[in-house]
Design a protein around this motif. Structure first.
Motif, PDB file in Angstrom:
ATOM      1  N   SER A   1      39.686  40.878  34.069  1.00 46.05           N
ATOM      2  CA  SER A   1      40.682  40.086  33.206  1.00 46.05           C
ATOM      3  C   SER A   1      41.815  40.908  32.873  1.00 46.05           C
ATOM      4  N   ALA A   2      41.721  42.329  32.667  1.00 48.18           N
ATOM      5  CA  ALA A   2      42.549  43.195  32.535  1.00 48.18           C
ATOM      6  C   ALA A   2      43.468  43.246  33.465  1.00 48.18           C
ATOM      7  N   VAL A   3      43.033  43.394  34.849  1.00 43.50           N
ATOM      8  CA  VAL A   3      43.978  43.575  35.964  1.00 43.50           C
ATOM      9  C   VAL A   3      44.536  42.202  36.212  1.00 43.50           C
ATOM     10  N   TYR A   4      44.166  41.098  36.069  1.00 41.25           N
ATOM     11  CA  TYR A   4      44.759  39.950  36.251  1.00 41.25           C
ATOM     12  C   TYR A   4      45.969  39.733  35.203  1.00 41.25           C
ATOM     13  N   ILE A   5      45.825  40.158  33.873  1.00 38.38           N
ATOM     14  CA  ILE A   5      46.773  40.075  33.000  1.00 38.38           C
ATOM     15  C   ILE A   5      47.923  41.125  33.190  1.00 38.38           C
TER      16      ILE A   5
ATOM     17  N   PRO B   1      41.868  40.478  41.467  1.00 35.24           N
ATOM     18  CA  PRO B   1      41.536  41.151  40.463  1.00 35.24           C
ATOM     19  C   PRO B   1      39.877  40.989  40.230  1.00 35.24           C
ATOM     20  N   LEU B   2      39.315  39.803  40.840  1.00 36.56           N
ATOM     21  CA  LEU B   2      37.916  39.557  40.728  1.00 36.56           C
ATOM     22  C   LEU B   2      37.135  40.462  41.437  1.00 36.56           C
ATOM     23  N   VAL B   3      37.853  40.739  42.820  1.00 40.17           N
ATOM     24  CA  VAL B   3      37.192  41.673  43.642  1.00 40.17           C
ATOM     25  C   VAL B   3      37.201  43.131  43.062  1.00 40.17           C
ATOM     26  N   ILE B   4      38.032  43.383  42.507  1.00 39.09           N
ATOM     27  CA  ILE B   4      38.304  44.624  41.983  1.00 39.09           C
ATOM     28  C   ILE B   4      37.179  44.856  40.909  1.00 39.09           C
ATOM     29  N   GLY B   5      36.996  43.889  40.081  1.00 41.92           N
ATOM     30  CA  GLY B   5      36.090  43.882  38.954  1.00 41.92           C
ATOM     31  C   GLY B   5      34.566  44.087  39.606  1.00 41.92           C
ATOM     32  N   LEU B   6      34.595  43.120  40.710  1.00 44.80           N
ATOM     33  CA  LEU B   6      33.011  43.003  41.094  1.00 44.80           C
ATOM     34  C   LEU B   6      32.856  44.562  41.676  1.00 44.80           C
TER      35      LEU B   6
ATOM     36  N   VAL C   1      41.783  48.609  45.540  1.00 43.14           N
ATOM     37  CA  VAL C   1      42.995  48.508  44.754  1.00 43.14           C
ATOM     38  C   VAL C   1      44.113  48.334  45.816  1.00 43.14           C
ATOM     39  N   TYR C   2      44.027  49.234  46.756  1.00 42.83           N
ATOM     40  CA  TYR C   2      45.132  49.254  47.656  1.00 42.83           C
ATOM     41  C   TYR C   2      45.527  47.899  48.472  1.00 42.83           C
ATOM     42  N   ALA C   3      44.207  47.642  48.841  1.00 41.11           N
ATOM     43  CA  ALA C   3      43.729  46.541  49.745  1.00 41.11           C
ATOM     44  C   ALA C   3      44.388  45.178  49.019  1.00 41.11           C
ATOM     45  N   PHE C   4      44.130  45.020  47.681  1.00 45.37           N
ATOM     46  CA  PHE C   4      44.465  43.915  46.942  1.00 45.37           C
ATOM     47  C   PHE C   4      46.233  43.978  46.786  1.00 45.37           C
ATOM     48  N   SER C   5      46.734  45.110  46.463  1.00 39.82           N
ATOM     49  CA  SER C   5      48.350  45.388  46.425  1.00 39.82           C
ATOM     50  C   SER C   5      48.990  45.363  47.497  1.00 39.82           C
ATOM     51  N   ASP C   6      48.319  45.308  48.770  1.00 39.14           N
ATOM     52  CA  ASP C   6      49.080  45.467  50.001  1.00 39.14           C
ATOM     53  C   ASP C   6      49.880  44.296  50.257  1.00 39.14           C
ATOM     54  N   PRO C   7      51.067  44.054  50.525  1.00 42.14           N
ATOM     55  CA  PRO C   7      51.660  42.573  50.650  1.00 42.14           C
ATOM     56  C   PRO C   7      51.649  42.304  51.943  1.00 42.14           C
ATOM     57  N   ARG C   8      51.113  43.220  52.953  1.00 37.24           N
ATOM     58  CA  ARG C   8      50.995  42.859  54.416  1.00 37.24           C
ATOM     59  C   ARG C   8      49.670  41.966  54.481  1.00 37.24           C
ATOM     60  N   ARG C   9      48.681  42.035  53.557  1.00 33.91           N
ATOM     61  CA  ARG C   9      47.451  41.148  53.674  1.00 33.91           C
ATOM     62  C   ARG C   9      47.626  39.872  53.080  1.00 33.91           C
ATOM     63  N   GLY C  10      48.761  39.594  52.705  1.00 31.32           N
ATOM     64  CA  GLY C  10      48.782  38.304  51.874  1.00 31.32           C
ATOM     65  C   GLY C  10      48.693  38.140  50.591  1.00 31.32           C
TER      66      GLY C  10
END
Length: 202
Positions: free
Chosen positions: A14-18, A121-126, A105-114
């Motif tokens: 939730s925190a990351v998503y917000i 954020p859910l994957v980061i939390g899990l 977090v790097y994988a989530f924020s990488d624009p090359r991965r779409g």
């Protein structure tokens, strides 16, 4: 332990998503450090985030202390390592878990991965929740120096505090360097960006 892990997973998600659209979802000094080492944020910005994270953690722990003041023994739980663990071992565990978290977090924020939308954020939390399940009984599964710092300040217990700083910061730095220089080195990064731009417009 399961309850704590689930709470960590959904609270962090939730925190990351917000905050993702405002600050990139920086609620962890280790993540901020890893991003700074990778050159994705400036040092002044990282220091400002660190200050905000420390103050927020202390304030949250203080609120918890005030809310539990009516109990017979009011206290704020502080992170601690198990008796059978050494400080070095606990720091290694925290560092390994933080490596996995920051890499995610790097994988989530990488624009090359779409775009990931709410899935990132859910994957980061899990990932954080899984870390708590894995090493909670041994080192607490903090992976976040701010959480350890805030609770230690209000509880007045700073024993083994270095465990929750040294390991996570090293793990975060290694995650950033590995992602940017091993998984996606400069040449491959340029090729990946061209591939995305020439593709289906993701």
């Amino acid at each position: 332990l399961i309850t704590v892990a689930i709470a960590n997973a959904f609270a962090l998600s939730s925190a990351v998503y917000i905050a993702a659209g405002v600050s990139g979802g920086h609620v962890n000094p280790a993540v901020t450090f890893g991003m700074a080492v990778g050159g994705h944020i400036s040092v002044p910005t990282a220091l400002f985030y660190w200050l905000s994270q420390m103050l927020a953690s202390v304030f949250a722990s203080l609120i918890l202390r005030v809310m539990t003041v009516s109990q017979v023994i009011p206290r704020v739980p502080a992170y601690a390592i198990a008796e059978e663990m050494t400080g070095f071992g606990a720091s290694m565990l925290e560092g390994l878990l933080t490596f996995v978290l920051v890499y995610t977090v790097y994988a989530f924020s990488d624009p090359r991965r779409g775009p990931f939308g709410a899935i990132g954020p859910l994957v980061i939390g899990l990932t954080a929740g899984a870390g708590v399940l894995a090493v909670g009984p041994f080192s607490g599964g903090s992976m976040n120096p701010a959480c350890a710092f805030g609770s230690a300040v209000i509880a007045g217990k700073f024993k083994n505090q270095a465990v929750y700083w040294v390991g996570p910061l090293i793990g975060a730095a290694v995650a950033g360097l590995v992602y940017d220089n091993v998984v996606f080195p400069p040449d491959d990064a340029a090729e990946s960006i061209r591939g995305v731009s020439d593709g289906d417009g993701v």
